[in-house]
Design an enzyme around this catalytic site. Structure first.
Site, PDB file in Angstrom:
ATOM      1  CG  HIS A 223      37.572   6.801  11.126  1.00 13.63           C
ATOM      2  ND1 HIS A 223      37.724   5.529  10.611  1.00 13.63           N
ATOM      3  CD2 HIS A 223      37.275   6.615  12.452  1.00 13.63           C
ATOM      4  CE1 HIS A 223      37.530   4.634  11.560  1.00 13.63           C
ATOM      5  NE2 HIS A 223      37.243   5.262  12.688  1.00 13.63           N
ATOM      6  CG  HIS A 262      43.337  -0.310   4.964  1.00 19.35           C
ATOM      7  ND1 HIS A 262      43.848  -0.437   6.240  1.00 19.35           N
ATOM      8  CD2 HIS A 262      42.002  -0.077   5.119  1.00 19.35           C
ATOM      9  CE1 HIS A 262      42.880  -0.295   7.117  1.00 19.35           C
ATOM     10  NE2 HIS A 262      41.753  -0.078   6.473  1.00 19.35           N
ATOM     11  CG  ASP A 318      36.165   2.474   2.811  1.00 20.69           C
ATOM     12  OD1 ASP A 318      35.181   2.279   3.535  1.00 20.69           O
ATOM     13  OD2 ASP A 318      37.309   2.668   3.251  1.00 20.69           O
TER      14      ASP A 318
END
Length: 413
Positions: A223, A262, A318
């Site tokens: 996460h 994702h 990210d």
């Protein structure tokens, strides 16, 4: 659906993310973190007076209880900063018993004034706790919030970077870059940690324990550790000349391509485009992070390869955020903390919404039982002395060389 919410909307196939109906692209370029925090919490953009009051009350609570500050000094210098953050968040509940339902009654948060005070305190405190955790890791004394009129992110940078000059002012553009990243990470619908926040809130536990539990979920590398994983991947590639062989290994499932794709977005993550622009601004000030060339070459190779196009694997938020944090000088194990600071706003928004939900019963998910059917108890003397390999494997554990030495004696220590 496990919950109803009016906070964040995601259209994964089309790469859309909105906070309270406002596109993330507009909020990131036209707003600031405190204004977005107000929006997420209360549902509408604030007017000038409302924002002024909200920001003043949050900044007032950047001073944390001294007992918590002293407790944090007992951590080892190499303690993980997320462990420090989680512990300190939980400890806040012990120094504010008047806001604890277990001590002050189940209806304590029905008082909007009490509820709002915890919101201001939590948002203000999390940045300070994070800064103190950073200073502990650096072996430096605490720096308390500035007396100057600084923004939330400027004050955070002040607390982690100041030496002896109390009038120190962080670089405004770098503070703004961090502000944008905080906006992008403030909420993301019902993700793992937000679900944990709502789950804990349903039990009636105090908000600080709920925040600690949510932060615990974020601590997990699946996460909150995603941008750290991207950085380690780029470091393992080393040079852009190694990208073709790396891509080949990805296709053979020998390694994982981090920062692409994702769970929700089946298109380009809308936050990724914004982060890419932020990265350019940071690199212009601090210099290009050496791994940026590897990242750019990897992105170009992946976006032009039919294998990844077919699977709709596009860069996510990210992919570049880890490079920005590295360029800003943050250690990799501090990345989840930089995620937790803004996500605290999202967690609190869902907590606030949950308290007003008339269907907010205690969360009790159903399970699918796959165990044995009903069977009689077998007394010890009738049980078989033979154990299969699978049973023995369950009892395996590792023993250090130190323990082996200690227990090698004829008498137990």
């Amino acid at each position: 659906a496990s919950a109803t919410s009016s906070i964040t909307y995601i259209d994964g196939p089309n790469g859309v993310l909105t906070y309270r109906g406002y596109p993330i692209e507009e909020l990131a370029t036209k707003s600031n973190f405190m204004e977005v925090s107000y929006l997420l919490m209360y549902g509408e953009l604030p007017n000038k007076d409302q924002l002024s009051v909200f920001e003043a009350r949050v900044m007032k609570h950047t001073y944390i209880h001294e007992d918590v500050a002293e407790m944090m000094k007992s951590f080892r210098y190499d303690a993980h900063p997320m462990g420090m953050l989680i512990t300190a968040l939980s400890a806040l509940g012990t120094v504010h018993p008047e806001a604890n339902p277990a001590l002050s009654g189940q209806d304590v948060y029905s008082d909007i004034a009490v509820r709002n005070k915890q919101i201001f305190r939590a948002i203000g405190s999390v940045g300070t706790i994070a800064a103190f955790a950073y200073r502990i890791r650096q072996g430096r004394p605490y720096v308390y919030p500035s007396h100057q009129k600084l923004s939330y992110c400027e004050n955070f940078l002040y607390m982690i970077d100041r030496y002896s000059n109390s009038n120190y002012a962080p670089n405004a553009e770098l503070a703004k870059a961090l502000d944008v990243l905080f906006i992008l990470h403030a909420d993301h619908e019902l993700n793992c940690s937000t679900a944990a926040m709502r789950h804990l809130a349903s039990s009636g536990v105090d908000v600080y324990t709920s925040l600690a539990g949510a932060a615990g979920a974020l601590y997990g590398p699946r996460h909150g550790g995603a941008n750290e994983a991207v950085l380690r991947m780029l470091e393992s590639i080393g040079d852009k000349s190694n990208i073709p062989s790396f891509i080949d290994k990805v296709k053979k499932r020998q390694v994982r391509l981090m920062g692409f794709g994702h769970r929700v977005y089946k298109n380009y993550d809308p936050r990724a485009k914004i982060v890419r622009k932020v990265a350019d601004k940071v690199f212009n000030i601090l210099g290009r992070e050496p791994l940026i060339e590897v990242a750019e070459a990897l992105e170009k190779a992946a976006l032009s390869d039919p294998y990844f196009i077919k699977r709709k694997l596009y860069p996510n938020v990210d992919f570049y955020s880890g490079l920005i944090y590295k360029a800003l000088g943050f250690p990799t194990d501090f990345f989840p903390v930089l995620f937790a600071i803004p996500r605290t706003v999202g967690w609190l928004s869902h907590w606030n919404e949950f308290l007003d939900d008339k269907e907010n019963r205690i969360v009790r998910p159903r399970q699918v039982y796959t165990g044995s059917k009903t069977r009689p108890f077998v007394p010890m003397h009738l049980r078989s002395d033979q154990t299969d390999t699978a049973t023995n494997d369950k009892l395996q554990y590792s023993m250090s060389s130190e323990s082996k030495r200690r227990f090698a004696g004829s008498v137990n220590p």
